[in-house]
Scaffold this motif. Structure first.
Motif, PDB file in Angstrom:
ATOM      1  N   GLU A 175      52.879 -23.446  34.788  1.00 45.07           N
ATOM      2  CA  GLU A 175      53.491 -22.212  34.319  1.00 45.07           C
ATOM      3  C   GLU A 175      53.007 -20.961  35.054  1.00 45.07           C
ATOM      4  O   GLU A 175      53.712 -19.978  35.085  1.00 45.07           O
ATOM      5  CB  GLU A 175      53.241 -21.993  32.815  1.00 45.07           C
ATOM      6  CG  GLU A 175      54.013 -22.937  31.924  1.00 45.07           C
ATOM      7  CD  GLU A 175      53.369 -24.311  31.882  1.00 45.07           C
ATOM      8  OE1 GLU A 175      54.118 -25.301  31.968  1.00 45.07           O
ATOM      9  OE2 GLU A 175      52.148 -24.422  31.795  1.00 45.07           O
ATOM     10  N   PRO A 214      52.248 -18.307  37.991  1.00 43.56           N
ATOM     11  CA  PRO A 214      52.856 -18.060  39.289  1.00 43.56           C
ATOM     12  C   PRO A 214      52.001 -18.591  40.431  1.00 43.56           C
ATOM     13  O   PRO A 214      52.508 -19.086  41.409  1.00 43.56           O
ATOM     14  CB  PRO A 214      52.964 -16.528  39.355  1.00 43.56           C
ATOM     15  CG  PRO A 214      52.947 -16.073  37.943  1.00 43.56           C
ATOM     16  CD  PRO A 214      52.110 -17.089  37.204  1.00 43.56           C
ATOM     17  N   GLU A 217      52.214  -8.293  40.685  1.00 45.52           N
ATOM     18  CA  GLU A 217      52.221  -9.644  40.112  1.00 45.52           C
ATOM     19  C   GLU A 217      51.308 -10.541  40.947  1.00 45.52           C
ATOM     20  O   GLU A 217      51.090 -10.279  42.136  1.00 45.52           O
ATOM     21  CB  GLU A 217      53.645 -10.219  40.109  1.00 45.52           C
ATOM     22  CG  GLU A 217      54.607  -9.490  39.189  1.00 45.52           C
ATOM     23  CD  GLU A 217      54.235  -9.603  37.722  1.00 45.52           C
ATOM     24  OE1 GLU A 217      53.847 -10.712  37.286  1.00 45.52           O
ATOM     25  OE2 GLU A 217      54.315  -8.592  37.010  1.00 45.52           O
ATOM     26  N   GLU A 253      64.635 -19.204  41.072  1.00 45.20           N
ATOM     27  CA  GLU A 253      64.233 -18.756  39.731  1.00 45.20           C
ATOM     28  C   GLU A 253      62.915 -17.978  39.785  1.00 45.20           C
ATOM     29  O   GLU A 253      62.752 -16.981  39.074  1.00 45.20           O
ATOM     30  CB  GLU A 253      64.123 -19.943  38.778  1.00 45.20           C
ATOM     31  CG  GLU A 253      65.443 -20.597  38.419  1.00 45.20           C
ATOM     32  CD  GLU A 253      66.076 -21.417  39.557  1.00 45.20           C
ATOM     33  OE1 GLU A 253      65.332 -21.899  40.455  1.00 45.20           O
ATOM     34  OE2 GLU A 253      67.311 -21.548  39.557  1.00 45.20           O
ATOM     35  N   ASP A 254      61.957 -18.434  40.618  1.00 45.26           N
ATOM     36  CA  ASP A 254      60.708 -17.685  40.798  1.00 45.26           C
ATOM     37  C   ASP A 254      61.008 -16.273  41.284  1.00 45.26           C
ATOM     38  O   ASP A 254      60.430 -15.292  40.797  1.00 45.26           O
ATOM     39  CB  ASP A 254      59.796 -18.350  41.849  1.00 45.26           C
ATOM     40  CG  ASP A 254      59.206 -19.681  41.420  1.00 45.26           C
ATOM     41  OD1 ASP A 254      59.029 -19.893  40.208  1.00 45.26           O
ATOM     42  OD2 ASP A 254      58.919 -20.505  42.305  1.00 45.26           O
ATOM     43  N   GLU A 278      63.813 -14.491  41.009  1.00 44.08           N
ATOM     44  CA  GLU A 278      64.459 -13.678  39.972  1.00 44.08           C
ATOM     45  C   GLU A 278      63.434 -13.182  38.954  1.00 44.08           C
ATOM     46  O   GLU A 278      63.468 -12.038  38.522  1.00 44.08           O
ATOM     47  CB  GLU A 278      65.567 -14.459  39.274  1.00 44.08           C
ATOM     48  CG  GLU A 278      66.816 -14.586  40.102  1.00 44.08           C
ATOM     49  CD  GLU A 278      68.037 -14.926  39.267  1.00 44.08           C
ATOM     50  OE1 GLU A 278      67.900 -15.751  38.339  1.00 44.08           O
ATOM     51  OE2 GLU A 278      69.104 -14.358  39.556  1.00 44.08           O
ATOM     52  N   LYS A 279      62.521 -14.069  38.572  1.00 45.04           N
ATOM     53  CA  LYS A 279      61.477 -13.712  37.601  1.00 45.04           C
ATOM     54  C   LYS A 279      60.624 -12.564  38.152  1.00 45.04           C
ATOM     55  O   LYS A 279      60.322 -11.599  37.437  1.00 45.04           O
ATOM     56  CB  LYS A 279      60.616 -14.934  37.304  1.00 45.04           C
ATOM     57  CG  LYS A 279      59.489 -14.689  36.340  1.00 45.04           C
ATOM     58  CD  LYS A 279      58.682 -15.961  36.108  1.00 45.04           C
ATOM     59  CE  LYS A 279      57.442 -15.676  35.286  1.00 45.04           C
ATOM     60  NZ  LYS A 279      56.578 -16.838  35.149  1.00 45.04           N
ATOM     61  N   ASN A 309      62.471  -9.167  38.261  1.00 43.77           N
ATOM     62  CA  ASN A 309      62.551  -8.536  36.950  1.00 43.77           C
ATOM     63  C   ASN A 309      61.204  -8.000  36.472  1.00 43.77           C
ATOM     64  O   ASN A 309      61.145  -7.065  35.683  1.00 43.77           O
ATOM     65  CB  ASN A 309      63.125  -9.523  35.930  1.00 43.77           C
ATOM     66  CG  ASN A 309      64.563  -9.885  36.235  1.00 43.77           C
ATOM     67  OD1 ASN A 309      65.293  -9.101  36.844  1.00 43.77           O
ATOM     68  ND2 ASN A 309      64.976 -11.070  35.844  1.00 43.77           N
ATOM     69  N   ALA A 310      60.113  -8.603  36.957  1.00 43.10           N
ATOM     70  CA  ALA A 310      58.776  -8.188  36.533  1.00 43.10           C
ATOM     71  C   ALA A 310      58.306  -6.925  37.265  1.00 43.10           C
ATOM     72  O   ALA A 310      57.539  -6.135  36.723  1.00 43.10           O
ATOM     73  CB  ALA A 310      57.777  -9.317  36.760  1.00 43.10           C
TER      74      ALA A 310
END
Length: 196
Positions: A34, A36, A176, A186-187, A189-190, A193-194
């Protein structure tokens, strides 16, 4: 000097790859998927070092740099202050790097107006710039490719294994944790957004 640095870089990757395999053989488990930091390291196929030094830390300023692009332009990180930046370090000889490139292109096409992708090639470890040009052209990659011919960015960003991606906010801060290993769409996009 350049060949010596490239040899040192490759030797470091090999040592960390062997160390990682030995640790897995001894039955040690890596971090949960989970996080990064570990999400990319699971697919590295020997190109990543899960127990490598931390590198630059979240919350610190991203060191500025100036490199030439494949197009012959000079680009500095500070040129993009006020924008979200994915700083990805890669090489053509690295299978996990090659694996994530199509995902980066798909992300570029969908979100290139929101996030700048700077794909920094470890050119000092490549056989030639022409090999990098051919790889980028054959893949149809449209994000900027910067050439780290002296491996100076590699040293300044403390990159031990590749691919490694840093996520820099509009304020020039690494907002991050870095991802070591190939990113998925998906990584990306995450992380988009962060970032603020």
């Amino acid at each position: 000097m350049q060949k010596w640095l490239a040899g040192l870089f490759l030797a470091g990757l090999l040592i960390f790859g062997i160390f990682s395999v030995m640790k897995e053989t001894d039955g040690e488990q890596h971090e949960a998927i989970e996080t990064p930091e570990s999400s990319g390291s699971q697919d590295g196929a020997g190109m990543t070092a899960p127990n490598a030094p931390e590198g630059l830390q979240q919350g610190g300023a991203a060191p500025d740099f100036t490199l030439e692009t494949l197009d012959g332009e000079t680009v500095s990180l500070s040129d993009f202050k006020g924008k979200k930046v994915f700083l990805n370090y890669w090489a053509t000889w690295c299978p996990p790097c090659r694996e994530e490139m199509p995902e980066m292109q798909r992300f570029q096409e969908a979100h290139g107006d929101e996030v700048v992708i700077l794909a920094v090639n470890g050119t000092g470890s490549e056989k030639s710039v022409e090999k990098v040009e051919d790889f980028v052209q054959d893949g149809g990659y449209t994000f900027p490719v910067l050439l780290d011919q002296e491996l100076s960015l590699n040293q300044n960003y403390q990159i031990i294994s590749i691919p490694t991606t840093y996520f820099i906010g509009t304020d020039g801060i690494i907002q991050e944790p870095r991802i070591v290993g190939p990113m998925t769409y998906e990584d990306m996009e995450k992380m988009k957004n962060a970032l603020k």
